[in-house]
Design a protein around this motif. Structure first.
Motif, short mmCIF file in Angstrom:
data_model
loop_
_atom_site.label_atom_id
_atom_site.label_comp_id
_atom_site.label_asym_id
_atom_site.label_seq_id
_atom_site.Cartn_x
_atom_site.Cartn_y
_atom_site.Cartn_z
N VAL A 75 -11.45 -9.58 25.36
CA VAL A 75 -10.15 -10.23 25.56
C VAL A 75 -10.27 -11.73 25.33
O VAL A 75 -9.44 -12.34 24.64
N LEU A 76 -11.32 -12.34 25.88
CA LEU A 76 -11.51 -13.78 25.72
C LEU A 76 -11.70 -14.14 24.25
O LEU A 76 -11.13 -15.12 23.76
N ARG A 77 -12.49 -13.36 23.54
CA ARG A 77 -12.72 -13.60 22.11
C ARG A 77 -11.39 -13.54 21.34
O ARG A 77 -11.09 -14.41 20.52
N ILE A 78 -10.58 -12.54 21.61
CA ILE A 78 -9.28 -12.39 20.94
C ILE A 78 -8.35 -13.52 21.34
O ILE A 78 -7.68 -14.13 20.49
N LEU A 79 -8.28 -13.82 22.63
CA LEU A 79 -7.42 -14.89 23.13
C LEU A 79 -7.72 -16.21 22.43
O LEU A 79 -6.81 -16.89 21.96
#
Length: 133
Positions: free
Chosen positions: A68-72
Motif C-alpha cells: 500500500v505504501l509503495r502504491i500510495l
C-alpha cells in the motif's frame, strides 16, 4: 466564519479489536476517523477520501502495508499523505524498508496509546510532506 474541520485519520488495520480501540482513542481526541480492513480497501479509501494521516498496519490481506505504501507514494494525488506504519514486528529490516518506501514514522506492536497518539499528532503538526519524484 466557518469552523476548521478536524484532521482525518485512516486506520488501516485487519484486527477488529485494534480498529475499535484506536477509533475510540482518536475520536476522543477530536479527530475524524476512517477505517479500512485490508490493503485493497485502504487504497480505495485513500483515493476517495484523502485523509491527513494513515495509520497503516504492515500485515494485511489484499496488499501488505508495504505494498500500500509503495502504491500510495507512486500516485501523485495521494503521494503526500503522511503514513505511520504499525506492525507486530519491530525488526530493523522492516523499519528500514518502511523508511525506504517513504513512511513518515514507525511504531511497533505492542504500543502504548500515549506513544501512538504523540507520534500521530507530531506528524499532523508538521508541514505537508514534500512531493516524491
Amino acid at each position: 466564519m466557518a469552523d476548521k474541520l478536524p484532521p482525518t485519520i485512516l486506520i488501516a488495520e485487519d484486527e477488529p479489536h485494534i480498529v475499535e480501540s484506536l477509533t475510540f482513542l482518536f475520536e476522543q481526541k477530536g479527530y475524524s476517523v476512517l477505517t479500512a480492513s485490508d490493503g485493497a480497501d485502504t487504497l480505495r479509501v485513500l483515493r476517495s477520501r484523502r485523509p491527513d494521516l494513515v495509520i497503516l498496519d504492515v500485515m494485511m490481506h489484499h496488499h501488505t502495508g508495504f505494498d500500500v505504501l509503495r502504491i500510495l507514494r507512486s500516485e501523485p494525488a495521494i503521494a503526500a499523505t503522511k503514513v505511520l506504519m504499525l506492525t507486530a514486528k519491530g525488526q530493523n529490516a522492516e523499519r528500514r524498508l518502511a523508511q525506504d518506501l517513504g513512511a513518515d514514522a514507525f511504531v511497533a506492536k505492542p504500543f502504548s496509546n500515549r506513544e501512538l497518539v504523540a507520534t500521530a499528532e507530531a506528524l499532523l503538526q508538521t508541514k505537508t510532506r514534500p512531493a516524491t519524484s
